[in-house]
Every structure is written in C-alpha cells, then in structure tokens.
Design an enzyme around this catalytic site. Structure first.
Site, short mmCIF file in Angstrom:
data_model
loop_
_atom_site.label_atom_id
_atom_site.label_comp_id
_atom_site.label_asym_id
_atom_site.label_seq_id
_atom_site.Cartn_x
_atom_site.Cartn_y
_atom_site.Cartn_z
CG ASP A 15 18.93 1.78 63.34
OD1 ASP A 15 18.61 2.56 64.25
OD2 ASP A 15 18.77 2.02 62.13
CG HIS A 22 17.35 5.41 58.49
ND1 HIS A 22 16.96 4.38 59.32
CD2 HIS A 22 16.26 5.71 57.74
CE1 HIS A 22 15.68 4.07 59.08
NE2 HIS A 22 15.25 4.87 58.12
CE1 TYR A 234 15.79 -2.73 53.94
CE2 TYR A 234 14.42 -0.80 54.27
CZ TYR A 234 15.66 -1.39 54.20
OH TYR A 234 16.77 -0.64 54.41
CE LYS A 237 20.98 -4.25 51.44
NZ LYS A 237 19.85 -5.09 51.10
CE1 TYR A 352 11.32 1.94 52.19
CE2 TYR A 352 13.50 1.10 51.66
CZ TYR A 352 12.67 1.85 52.47
OH TYR A 352 13.19 2.50 53.56
C1 F6R Z 1 18.91 2.17 54.24
C2 F6R Z 1 18.27 3.13 55.13
C3 F6R Z 1 17.70 4.38 54.55
C4 F6R Z 1 16.16 4.31 54.52
C5 F6R Z 1 15.56 5.59 53.92
C6 F6R Z 1 14.04 5.61 54.00
O1 F6R Z 1 19.35 1.06 54.93
O2 F6R Z 1 18.17 2.93 56.31
O3 F6R Z 1 18.20 4.66 53.28
O4 F6R Z 1 15.76 3.19 53.77
O5 F6R Z 1 16.01 6.71 54.61
O6 F6R Z 1 13.68 5.34 55.30
P1 F6R Z 1 12.18 5.12 55.79
O7 F6R Z 1 11.60 4.00 54.96
O8 F6R Z 1 12.36 4.79 57.23
O9 F6R Z 1 11.50 6.45 55.55
MG MG Z 2 18.59 2.41 60.17
MG MG Z 3 22.13 0.99 59.96
#
Ligand code: F6R
Ligand code: MG
Ligand code: MG
Length: 369
Positions: A15, A22, A234, A237, A352
């Site tokens: 990624d 995401h 973290y 995933k 988290y």
């Molecule tokens: C799970 C994933 C998303 C992010 C969520 C928060 O693998 O990628 O659910 O954990 O969108 O993202 P951040 O911490 O980047 O704001």
């Molecule tokens: Mg991602």
């Molecule tokens: Mg991914």
C-alpha cells in the site's frame, strides 16, 4: 530426459497511497508502478500483471531467478518508490505507508511489502490462482485452505480423485515468534485435528505453504509478514497475498474457491481492530463500509514458459453476487453491536493504542473496597 528450467511466480504487494482514505490507489499510481515494472524489468522478468485490491497494489511477475531474488525484489521495491513519488504529488493518503525501511538490502522480506513466491517446473498445462486480500491478516486464508485441502465436504476430489487422495503437507508459521521464522510441518489427513488446533488461531498460526504428498510439489504459498512486528507499532493490516496451483495433483479451482462462499469472519475491517466477513470481490475493487468489509480477490491464470494468459476474474460471476449479499448481511449484523464483545478484536490484537491509554488513565480512579 531434458529437464526444463524452473519458473518462479512472485507476488510483491504494498500500500503506497490511496484516494479518499484507505480506499483504492489512483489510476496514475497504478499506471506508474505497472510502467516501471514493464520498462525496467524488461531484461529481468518474463511477464507481469499489476492490479489492486482495495488500497494495495500487487505485482505478479514470472521469471527464472528463483525465490527471494535480490534483483526481482529490488525491481518491485523501486516500482513502489516510484509510485510513492506520484502518490505524494497527488496528495494521496498514506503515501509510501508500507515502505518501512530507508534503503533496500538483500530482499524485500521484512521491509514492509508482502511477499509470496512459488518456484516449480511447469506442468504441460499450469493453471494457478492469485489471491489478494485487503483489510485483513494472513490468517484469513487459514480456514479456506483447511477446507480446500483437508475436507471432502468442500473438496470432493479428496474422495473422488486418486491423485490427491494421499493428502497434503501443511507448513504452518507461528507469527508471534519474531526473532526468526518458526514453522511446523503437519500432514493431512492423519494430523488434521492438530492442524485445526493451530489454524483456529488466525492471528498467531498462519499457513505458510502446502505441498502435495503424492507429487512432493508445492501447491500454495502465502505471505506471512506481520507489519507491526517490523514497525513495532501499527502501520496498517498485513493484507495478505497468496498463490495456489490447481487441478490434477492439486484441488480443482472450484474446490479452492468453494469455502469463500461462507464469507468467514476474519480480523481486520475498520482500524484493523474488528471482526468482519471476508467478502469475495471483483478485481480492482474499492473499500467502503466501515473501511471494509475485509475483501479478497482471486484471479485465475495459466502460464507457459513463463508467459501469462490474461486473468480470469474468479469472483466475477453471478454466483458471487449472492455471496456478496450474504457477506453484507453478516457485516451489518456484527456492526450493529459496535464496540461490544465479539465485534471488536481482543486487546492483544487492537491495532491502535487508544484503549490501552484509557485503561492506564482510569487505573488510578479505581477503588478497592
Ligand atoms: C485498516 C485501515 C483503515 C484505517 C483507518 C484510520 O487497515 O487501513 O481502517 O485504520 O481509516 O486510518 P488513519 O489512522 O490512517 O487515519
Ligand atoms: Mg492502507
Ligand atoms: Mg490495505
């Protein structure tokens, strides 16, 4: 008899940024990675395919360099670096997020991207499947693999075909052991209860590979890297990839696919911290509800002298529309209970640290009578 040189299938996946959170990479990012592989890999690889599942870009290449080859891995690493430049330029979210190390050394394993490779002598016809999953972990393949390779309720060839009746050898990794790779080999059918005892724990024990006992040939390779073991925190995933050779001395394509109709609950989903159904999706699908649901795609290929056919999208068929509806219902049902009990992962798997911090803060306010 003249022996053919072996060919290697390599999937390297990362990624390196996506649109709108995401969800999925931009076309430009995907194109950049693909162009890089095609031009810079011209004298190195025989053929390639680049696609995405959710926010992850997977590079499939065929070559004669064997597994863990430095040049092949470096080519993919550099393709992802090149992609990251575009992701940054476009302001994509999480640009370069899976490239956890500063500089390339040896091979890409342990640097962030997922790796899964199979080396073999091509059969006269060589069909195989390329799986890529998003918003989940490598253990998500445990149950479908167990059912496809051990259970005649799903894999009727185990009763019907003398070629696979002898069963399969499973190599299973304890991914909680982080100082080195710790694996065990168990054989089906004799040891299926032991195999099940390990595979029930998707977060710790992960199928790394499966081998035919009749032919001694490798059927399956799964990426097993745990990102937070590398980063110490973290960073997303693991979103695993998998290669499965099918037919003849291995289960048939349809037998391998059949367990996915149940959409098993797997770890991942929003913030990598919830249980959700594994939805079989079409190629180049995006992510949506509650940053999920956990999704898996499957492309079927044939390969001859390293040359790939075009892929057939195994989950693009009316049958799977019904399954997707079923997955959605399972997702809605478990999401109704929000943070409570079985909906959220246990403390050890939360990706988290928020809950730990709350507990720490509140500890002082507990009173013991
Ligand atoms: C799970 C994933 C998303 C992010 C969520 C928060 O693998 O990628 O659910 O954990 O969108 O993202 P951040 O911490 O980047 O704001
Ligand atoms: Mg991602
Ligand atoms: Mg991914």
């Amino acid at each position: 008899m003249k022996t053919m040189a072996k060919i290697t299938l390599s999937i390297i996946k990362a990624d390196v940024g996506s649109i709108g959170g995401h969800l999925k990479p931009s076309q430009k990012l995907l194109q950049t990675v693909e162009n890089y592989i095609k031009t810079k890999g011209k004298n190195l690889i025989i053929d390639s395919y680049v696609g995405h599942t959710g926010d992850d870009i997977a590079i499939l290449s065929t070559h004669k360099k064997g597994i863990l080859n430095k040049e092949i891995h470096k080519l993919c690493w550099n393709a992802f670096l090149e992609g990251t430049k575009i992701a940054k330029k476009q302001g994509l979210y999480g640009a370069g997020q899976d490239l956890l190390k500063e500089s390339f050394s040896g091979n890409i394993k342990g640097m962030g991207p997922q790796v899964c490779e199979l080396e073999f002598e091509e059969r006269p016809a060589e069909p195989f499947l390329m799986f890529a999953a998003d918003k989940t972990e490598p253990g998500a393949y445990n149950l479908p693999l167990y059912l496809g390779f051990c259970d005649p309720m799903y894999s009727s060839g185990l009763i019907l075909s003398p070629e696979i009746k002898k069963g399969f050898k499973f190599r299973i990794m304890d991914v909680a052991y982080t100082t080195a790779e710790k694996t065990i080999e168990l054989v089906a059918p004799e040891e299926i209860y032991d195999i099940a005892a390990l595979l029930r724990d998707n977060s710790r024990f992960v199928v790394e590979s499966i081998w035919s006992r009749e032919a001694g040939e490798q059927a399956v390779a799964v990426s097993t890297t745990r990102l937070h073991n590398i980063a110490g925190k973290y960073v997303g995933k693991d979103d695993p990839v998998m290669l499965v050779r099918v037919q003849k001395n291995f289960p048939a394509t349809g037998e391998i696919l059949s367990p996915y109709a149940m959409s098993p609950y797997v770890a991942g989903f929003m913030r990598g911290s919830h249980w959700g159904p594994l939805m079989p999706v079409k190629k180049n699908s995006s992510i949506s509800f509650f940053d999920g649901p956990p999704s898996v795609s499957c492309l079927a290929f044939c390969v001859k002298n390293g040359k790939l056919t075009e892929p057939v999208d195994a989950f693009d068929h009316p049958f799977w529309d019904e399954v997707r509806k079923h997955s959605s219902k399972k997702a809605i049902e478990i999401r109704r209970q929000g943070f409570s009990g079985a909906a959220m992962l246990p403390m050890s798997e939360l990706e988290y640290t928020g809950v730990m911090e709350v507990l720490k803060k509140l500890e002082k306010r507990f009173k013991i009578k």
